[in-house]
Design a protein around this motif. Structure first.
Motif, PDB file in Angstrom:
ATOM      1  N   THR A  80       0.836  -1.118  -0.164  1.00  0.00           N
ATOM      2  CA  THR A  80       0.030   0.086  -0.093  1.00  0.00           C
ATOM      3  C   THR A  80       0.980   1.189   0.012  1.00  0.00           C
ATOM      4  O   THR A  80       0.579   2.186  -0.626  1.00  0.00           O
ATOM      5  N   PHE A  82       4.054   1.391  -1.186  1.00  0.00           N
ATOM      6  CA  PHE A  82       4.679   1.616  -2.516  1.00  0.00           C
ATOM      7  C   PHE A  82       3.473   2.215  -3.328  1.00  0.00           C
ATOM      8  O   PHE A  82       3.911   3.093  -4.420  1.00  0.00           O
ATOM      9  N   ALA A  83       2.309   1.868  -3.402  1.00  0.00           N
ATOM     10  CA  ALA A  83       1.379   2.226  -4.283  1.00  0.00           C
ATOM     11  C   ALA A  83       0.845   3.796  -4.102  1.00  0.00           C
ATOM     12  O   ALA A  83       0.509   4.495  -5.024  1.00  0.00           O
ATOM     13  N   ALA A  84       0.905   4.193  -2.728  1.00  0.00           N
ATOM     14  CA  ALA A  84       0.570   5.519  -2.300  1.00  0.00           C
ATOM     15  C   ALA A  84       1.639   6.414  -2.760  1.00  0.00           C
ATOM     16  O   ALA A  84       1.554   7.594  -3.001  1.00  0.00           O
ATOM     17  N   VAL A  86       3.751   6.171  -5.536  1.00  0.00           N
ATOM     18  CA  VAL A  86       4.067   6.434  -6.775  1.00  0.00           C
ATOM     19  C   VAL A  86       3.890   7.654  -7.345  1.00  0.00           C
ATOM     20  O   VAL A  86       2.961   8.621  -6.724  1.00  0.00           O
ATOM     21  N   PRO A  87       4.767   8.273  -8.263  1.00  0.00           N
ATOM     22  CA  PRO A  87       5.600   7.448  -9.182  1.00  0.00           C
ATOM     23  C   PRO A  87       7.114   7.603  -8.534  1.00  0.00           C
ATOM     24  O   PRO A  87       8.165   7.380  -9.258  1.00  0.00           O
TER      25      PRO A  87
ATOM     26  N   LEU B  14       1.663  -0.826 -10.799  1.00  0.00           N
ATOM     27  CA  LEU B  14       1.501  -0.169  -9.404  1.00  0.00           C
ATOM     28  C   LEU B  14       1.241   1.262  -9.742  1.00  0.00           C
ATOM     29  O   LEU B  14       0.253   1.926  -9.110  1.00  0.00           O
ATOM     30  N   THR B  15       1.921   1.959 -10.553  1.00  0.00           N
ATOM     31  CA  THR B  15       1.620   3.353 -10.806  1.00  0.00           C
ATOM     32  C   THR B  15       0.222   3.723 -11.301  1.00  0.00           C
ATOM     33  O   THR B  15      -0.360   4.664 -10.429  1.00  0.00           O
ATOM     34  N   GLY B  18      -1.933   2.873  -8.175  1.00  0.00           N
ATOM     35  CA  GLY B  18      -1.735   3.786  -7.112  1.00  0.00           C
ATOM     36  C   GLY B  18      -2.420   5.120  -7.248  1.00  0.00           C
ATOM     37  O   GLY B  18      -2.880   5.786  -6.390  1.00  0.00           O
ATOM     38  N   LEU B  19      -2.273   5.716  -8.648  1.00  0.00           N
ATOM     39  CA  LEU B  19      -2.836   7.274  -8.878  1.00  0.00           C
ATOM     40  C   LEU B  19      -4.170   7.170  -8.690  1.00  0.00           C
ATOM     41  O   LEU B  19      -4.726   7.850  -7.948  1.00  0.00           O
ATOM     42  N   ARG B  22      -5.121   6.812  -5.092  1.00  0.00           N
ATOM     43  CA  ARG B  22      -5.071   8.119  -4.530  1.00  0.00           C
ATOM     44  C   ARG B  22      -6.351   9.140  -4.892  1.00  0.00           C
ATOM     45  O   ARG B  22      -6.502   9.964  -4.109  1.00  0.00           O
ATOM     46  N   ASP B  26      -7.398   8.225  -0.471  1.00  0.00           N
ATOM     47  CA  ASP B  26      -5.932   8.534  -0.099  1.00  0.00           C
ATOM     48  C   ASP B  26      -5.906   6.970   0.880  1.00  0.00           C
ATOM     49  O   ASP B  26      -6.503   7.144   2.036  1.00  0.00           O
ATOM     50  N   PRO B  27      -5.115   5.817   0.367  1.00  0.00           N
ATOM     51  CA  PRO B  27      -5.150   4.845   1.421  1.00  0.00           C
ATOM     52  C   PRO B  27      -4.361   4.702   2.802  1.00  0.00           C
ATOM     53  O   PRO B  27      -4.443   4.115   3.735  1.00  0.00           O
TER      54      PRO B  27
END
Lengths: 611, 43
Positions: A80, A82-84, A86-87, B14-15, B18-19, B22, B26-27
């Motif tokens: 989580t 890492f995902a938060a 990015v990038p 992942l990018t 993740g984007l 977000r 927001d996790p």
């Protein structure tokens, strides 16, 4: 057959093993003491072997092995994060993910395989407990309280960074938590890093630095870095921190906020570092005190147990005790991750129906934290004879008398007795001792014996019955985890000189115990009770009888960057490498002037990484 | 080879995930809530 549960903490820092027998700690040790690698994070193979040997057991005799955190849950937090991030977080992702995919997400399986590799019998089931559940268990179950509020504060385990619990007899119930990335431990570590010290190691130095400064940045921290609620809960402003997407704790915004780049390690200490330390210490104390009030109101309890790395902040603990929010507080002596091994084992032992046999005795269940290996006089004599080291072996009373005479004469004494301490503090079994009345003792010990920074204070051991005569302490502090002021009548009268700041404050004598009085007039106290450590108590009592002073300087038996000594051989090596004058090794006395010249190839100091 | 796989995994999988996360929520709950009385999560 007793019910044995083995707890293990590893793969982050301060790995350790602990064996619990029918709900009572039987043996516990950090792996660093065996591997001689400070804060060793690797699988604690030697600590496990020691624990089993101590109880004469094999793995077949152990009912369960408990890993101190939940690796699957932790992997979820890492992904989580890492995902938060990015990038921007590719570099740490690239370095960390292969290990997480290969074995870290199933670290409990790795523990099982490592145990099987030891060849100590059939490995019992390996189960996991959550990181903060392990901390909470380590804080509550060995405490002397039948029921208590429990507060755990650290960097991070899985998700939780701060947890509140209610403990009643053999049960612990979690009430509330604060989650990653909002972490008081990581806030403190960020300042540790920024001031040029090592994260997960140098926090203690930052705390020791704080009294040299003024908290002029505290308001900036509150305004920009952390949003604190009245109940002590908080959120960090992650724009100022880099640990979500980088290997470092702080970034450019942090540097801009505090007037320039971080101090380089071993670089000169300036007023900025003193003031930053004072500021983050003040904010930490404020949060700890508020959280304690919340714990009090949520549980209605009158006693508090503490664990987690932040619970090693003995200055904050001292302020907490001083506020009297709780009648009494008890801090797990191995409050950091090493103690997680013990807590994990205790947690499962209680679930299996163990009782807290120490309740009602008026003592805690930690046996003075003396849970490590001991070496008898036969083993010590064999070592000394083999190496041709001159020694004497006086009768026990004479041994105490000779040690006390040396201390009274200004000598520094290495004191190696009985079982090694579990946790970061030396409590009188692996200690270097000195006379606290000697104003030169602090610099002598720092520079010629420990080879460490001159600003670092030393701690006093005091006979428990005399503690309140010398310190403004309102409860016992058996594990050196409370800081309190020197008693007013032991302070030197007259105004303190003005215009002195920074390290020059060290030159001012503030009390009748200058070697253990920090620049703010406080001391990190160990109260020694006869029941916890009879021999050390006798030494202190004999020193009092001779000098009138029931206090000794007590620092850990090691040099900077080295783990505390474990074996007689390590004690002799440390004795010979430093300016320690006398070594009391079990029943034997070694005097430096009688020893042959010490020879070893190269510069030993270059082999010990700085902490 | 492994580095290339990790690169693709990070930037192609992942990018975007993740984007998107977000954007939706927001996790890591990074925002401050000035009007909330507490940040404690009750259990």
């Amino acid at each position: 057959m007793p019910d044995l549960v083995l707890g293990i903490s590893c793969y982050y820092h301060d790995s350790a093993a602990a064996l619990v027998e029918d709900g009572a700690p039987r043996a516990a040790a950090q792996e660093e003491r065996f591997s001689r690698r400070r804060h060793d994070p690797s699988f604690p193979a030697q600590a496990v072997q020691y624990c089993l040997q101590e109880s004469g057991a094999k793995l077949d005799d152990v009912s369960a092995v408990v890993y101190y955190e939940d690796p699957g849950l932790k992997f979820g937090r890492v992904l989580t994060t890492f995902a938060a991030a990015v990038p921007y977080g590719f570099a740490p992702f690239r370095e960390a993910l292969p290990d997480w995919l290969a074995w870290k997400r199933r670290a409990n399986d790795t523990v099982r395989d490592e145990l099987a590799g030891l060849g100590l019998g059939q490995v019992p089931p390996v189960v996991c407990r959550r990181h903060h559940a392990s901390h909470a268990a380590s804080a509550f179950f060995p405490s002397p309280y039948e029921s208590a509020a429990v507060l755990c504060i650290d960097g991070v385990g899985e998700w939780a960074t701060t947890t509140l619990w209610h403990g009643r007899r053999s049960n612990l119930r979690q009430l509330a938590e604060i989650r990653f990335p909002h972490s008081l431990g990581l806030l403190y570590s960020a300042f540790t890093y920024f001031c040029g010290f090592k994260v997960d190691s140098g926090e203690y130095k930052l705390m020791g630095l704080a009294p040299y400064g003024r908290p002029r940045f505290a308001e900036v921290i509150r305004r920009k870095l952390i949003h604190i609620k009245p109940d002590g809960s908080f959120r960090l402003n992650m724009r100022y921190f880099a640990y979500l997407h980088d290997h470092v704790m702080t970034g450019r915004r942090f540097e801009t906020l505090f007037g320039g780049p971080r101090r380089s390690p071993e670089g000169p200490l300036t007023e900025r570092e003193f003031d930053l330390a004072a500021s983050v210490q003040q904010v930490t104390e404020e949060i700890v005190i508020r959280l304690a009030r919340t714990a009090r109101s949520l549980t209605g309890e009158r006693r508090l147990c503490l664990a987690g790395g932040v619970a090693l902040n003995c200055v904050a603990n001292g302020k907490l005790a001083d506020r009297k929010i709780f009648d009494e507080i008890w801090v797990q002596p191995a409050a950091g991750d090493a103690g997680g091994a013990l807590g994990a084992a205790l947690s499962v032992a209680m679930e299996r129906g163990a009782s807290r046999a120490h309740l009602g005795t008026g003592r805690d269940g930690m046996a003075g934290a003396l849970l490590g290996p001991a070496y008898n006089d036969a083993a010590i004599r064999a070592y000394l004879d083999e190496h041709g080291l001159p020694y004497s072996r006086p009768e026990p009373d004479a041994l105490i008398r000779e040690a006390v005479a040396a201390l009274d004469g200004g000598k520094v004494v290495g004191w190696f007795q009985g079982r090694m301490e579990f946790g970061p503090r030396a409590l009188g079994n692996r200690s270097i001792l000195g006379d606290p009345r000697d104003s030169a003792m602090q610099s002598t010990m720092n520079l010629k014996i420990k080879f460490r920074e001159s600003f670092r204070p030393f701690a006093p051991s005091v006979l428990a019955p005399d503690a309140r005569d010398y310190f403004r302490l309102n409860q016992d502090s058996p594990y050196m985890l409370l800081v309190a002021d020197i008693a007013p009548d032991k302070r030197l009268a007259g105004p303190q000189p003005e215009g002195i700041s920074g390290l020059d404050l060290l030159k001012v004598q503030r009390s009748l115990l200058p070697a253990v009085t920090h620049v703010d007039g406080s001391a990190r106290i160990q109260t020694v009770a006869e029941e916890d450590n009879p021999l050390y108590y006798r030494l202190l009592a004999a020193f009092k009888e001779r000098t009138g002073c029931p206090v000794l300087v007590n620092t850990s038996f090691n040099v900077r960057g080295e783990p505390i000594v474990n074996t007689p051989a390590e004690a002799v090596t440390c004795f010979m490498r430093t300016d320690i004058d006398m070594l009391v090794l079990g029943g034997f006395i070694l005097r430096k002037e009688e020893q042959p010249a010490w020879r070893e190839g190269g510069d030993w100091r270059s082999d010990i990484p700085l902490d | 080879m492994r580095r290339a796989a990790l690169f693709l995994l990070y930037y192609l999988v992942l990018t975007p995930v993740g984007l998107l996360c977000r954007t939706v929520r927001d996790p890591l709950h990074r925002g401050v809530r000035p009007r909330a009385s507490s940040y404690l999560v009750r259990r």
